[in-house]
Design a protein around this motif. Structure first.
Motif, mmCIF file in Angstrom:
data_model
loop_
_atom_site.group_PDB
_atom_site.id
_atom_site.type_symbol
_atom_site.label_atom_id
_atom_site.label_comp_id
_atom_site.label_asym_id
_atom_site.label_seq_id
_atom_site.Cartn_x
_atom_site.Cartn_y
_atom_site.Cartn_z
ATOM 1 N N LYS A 155 -3.976 7.453 -3.842
ATOM 2 C CA LYS A 155 -3.165 6.402 -3.223
ATOM 3 C C LYS A 155 -1.912 6.271 -4.070
ATOM 4 O O LYS A 155 -1.992 6.015 -5.275
ATOM 5 C CB LYS A 155 -3.937 5.088 -3.186
ATOM 6 N N LYS A 157 1.877 4.648 -4.761
ATOM 7 C CA LYS A 157 2.792 3.542 -4.496
ATOM 8 C C LYS A 157 4.208 4.091 -4.348
ATOM 9 O O LYS A 157 4.661 4.901 -5.185
ATOM 10 C CB LYS A 157 2.747 2.540 -5.657
ATOM 11 N N ASP A 181 1.494 3.679 -0.124
ATOM 12 C CA ASP A 181 1.601 2.237 0.080
ATOM 13 C C ASP A 181 2.993 1.806 -0.350
ATOM 14 O O ASP A 181 3.334 1.859 -1.528
ATOM 15 C CB ASP A 181 0.538 1.518 -0.758
ATOM 16 N N ASN A 183 4.196 -1.223 0.097
ATOM 17 C CA ASN A 183 4.214 -2.657 -0.251
ATOM 18 C C ASN A 183 5.457 -3.373 0.296
ATOM 19 O O ASN A 183 6.119 -4.111 -0.431
ATOM 20 C CB ASN A 183 4.106 -2.856 -1.765
ATOM 21 N N GLU A 208 0.604 2.608 4.221
ATOM 22 C CA GLU A 208 0.252 1.194 4.164
ATOM 23 C C GLU A 208 1.514 0.343 4.069
ATOM 24 O O GLU A 208 2.415 0.659 3.278
ATOM 25 C CB GLU A 208 -0.607 0.991 2.915
ATOM 26 N N ASP A 233 -1.484 -4.443 5.234
ATOM 27 C CA ASP A 233 -2.101 -5.035 4.043
ATOM 28 C C ASP A 233 -1.551 -6.440 3.824
ATOM 29 O O ASP A 233 -2.226 -7.430 4.118
ATOM 30 C CB ASP A 233 -1.889 -4.147 2.815
ATOM 31 N N GLU A 234 -0.298 -6.540 3.356
ATOM 32 C CA GLU A 234 0.282 -7.867 3.135
ATOM 33 C C GLU A 234 0.278 -8.713 4.418
ATOM 34 O O GLU A 234 0.270 -9.946 4.353
ATOM 35 C CB GLU A 234 1.720 -7.742 2.594
ATOM 36 N N ASN A 253 -6.123 -3.110 6.029
ATOM 37 C CA ASN A 253 -6.673 -3.000 4.675
ATOM 38 C C ASN A 253 -7.373 -4.314 4.352
ATOM 39 O O ASN A 253 -6.730 -5.351 4.215
ATOM 40 C CB ASN A 253 -5.544 -2.721 3.675
ATOM 41 N N LYS A 255 -9.530 -6.624 1.840
ATOM 42 C CA LYS A 255 -9.823 -6.785 0.405
ATOM 43 C C LYS A 255 -10.725 -7.995 0.215
ATOM 44 O O LYS A 255 -10.484 -9.049 0.807
ATOM 45 C CB LYS A 255 -8.531 -7.012 -0.387
HETATM 46 MG MG MG Z 1 -1.433 -2.392 -0.284
#
Ligand code: MG
Length: 285
Positions: A155, A157, A181, A183, A208, A233-234, A253, A255
């Motif tokens: 994964k 970033k 990802d 972000n 992501e 995700d966010e 995603n 968590k």
């Molecule tokens: Mg993420």
């Protein structure tokens, strides 16, 4: 009659490398370690609280001081116990998750069974775990890629100004499948689409949170045109958020620290699957 008793203590996880994503860097992850004691058993849980999410050892302690589990004598009444914990105060997602995880550990020990069995899953079909590589200069990316050798998925970033450099550096070393990802670090949908095509050629399997979560129309457009699945995700926190991601993202995603623990995370996964969406489990280091 036995009662559940509750203990907790702060702990700082020291990271081997400074961890950088599109919005911040950090060198530790503050956590709270939680224990639920019942008869002669102990259930263990943990809240992982990267500062950018707004929780801290202080907010967790403040929350835990309000939790009175001594009123419960039957740990199997999990819905009742966790509904009570959730109702004490809003947010505090990771703190709630620590209690939820400890309760699952305790009940699993009472049943003498792991939860994948209780929930009817097959250990051999466990999805692969990825190794995360933060945003870094090529020499550190190289070092981490070598360290990640045992993993079947990386994964990575991205989302600053060196995305292609990072991916190309990794590809000089290994052909292991990569997920990226951003972000929310990319801002323009057309640039995101161009990047998705480039990444697909480099053996990336999904992306992501490419764009800021508020750009819902842009994300829906990107998901429609992208050669790679787009994962939220966010943009997603709890069970109540899942349905709205349908038609905008390809998947979610989940968590434990966002979902307040295993119980709700499991429901999120089942709901997303029932909506025909992809799922993954993320963590907070
Ligand atoms: Mg993420």
């Amino acid at each position: 009659m036995s009662r559940i008793t509750f203990h907790y203590q702060p702990y700082d996880l020291q990271l081997e490398h400074t961890f950088t994503v599109a919005a911040y860097s950090r060198t530790t992850t503050p956590v709270m370690l939680v224990e639920l004691h019942y008869e002669n058993l102990v259930g263990y849980g943990e809240a992982a609280m990267p500062p950018y999410l707004g929780e801290s050892q202080k907010t967790a302690s403040d929350f835990f001081r309000k939790v009175h589990l001594g009123q419960f004598s039957d740990p199997f009444r999990m819905d009742e116990i966790l509904h009570y914990v959730d109702s004490i105060a809003p947010a505090n997602y990771a703190a709630k998750a620590a209690i939820d995880i400890a309760l699952h550990d305790l009940v699993g020990k009472l049943l003498e069974q792991p939860w994948y069995k209780v929930w009817g899953y097959c250990k051999e079909k466990t999805p692969v775990t990825s190794f995360t590589i933060g945003i870094d200069k090529p020499d550190i990316v190289r070092e981490k890629t070598l360290k990640a050798k045992p993993y079947k998925m990386l994964k990575v970033k991205v989302g600053l100004d060196n995305d292609k450099e990072i991916i190309s550096t990794i590809r000089e070393i290994t052909n292991t499948p990569i997920c990226v990802d951003a972000n929310q670090g990319w801002k323009d949908k057309q640039q995101a689409l161009d990047m998705a095509h480039w990444l697909k050629e480099k053996g990336v399997v999904f992306i992501e949170q490419p764009l800021p979560k508020e750009q819902i129309d842009d994300i829906a457009w990107l998901t429609q045109h992208s050669p790679l699945p787009i994962i939220a995700d966010e943009a997603i926190q709890r069970l109540e958020d899942v349905a709205a991601t349908k038609g905008v993202y390809s998947g979610i995603n989940v968590k434990l620290m966002k979902a307040t623990g295993m119980r709700e995370a499991h429901k999120m996964l089942q709901l997303a699957k029932s909506l025909g969406m992809k799922t993954m489990l993320g963590c907070n280091l």
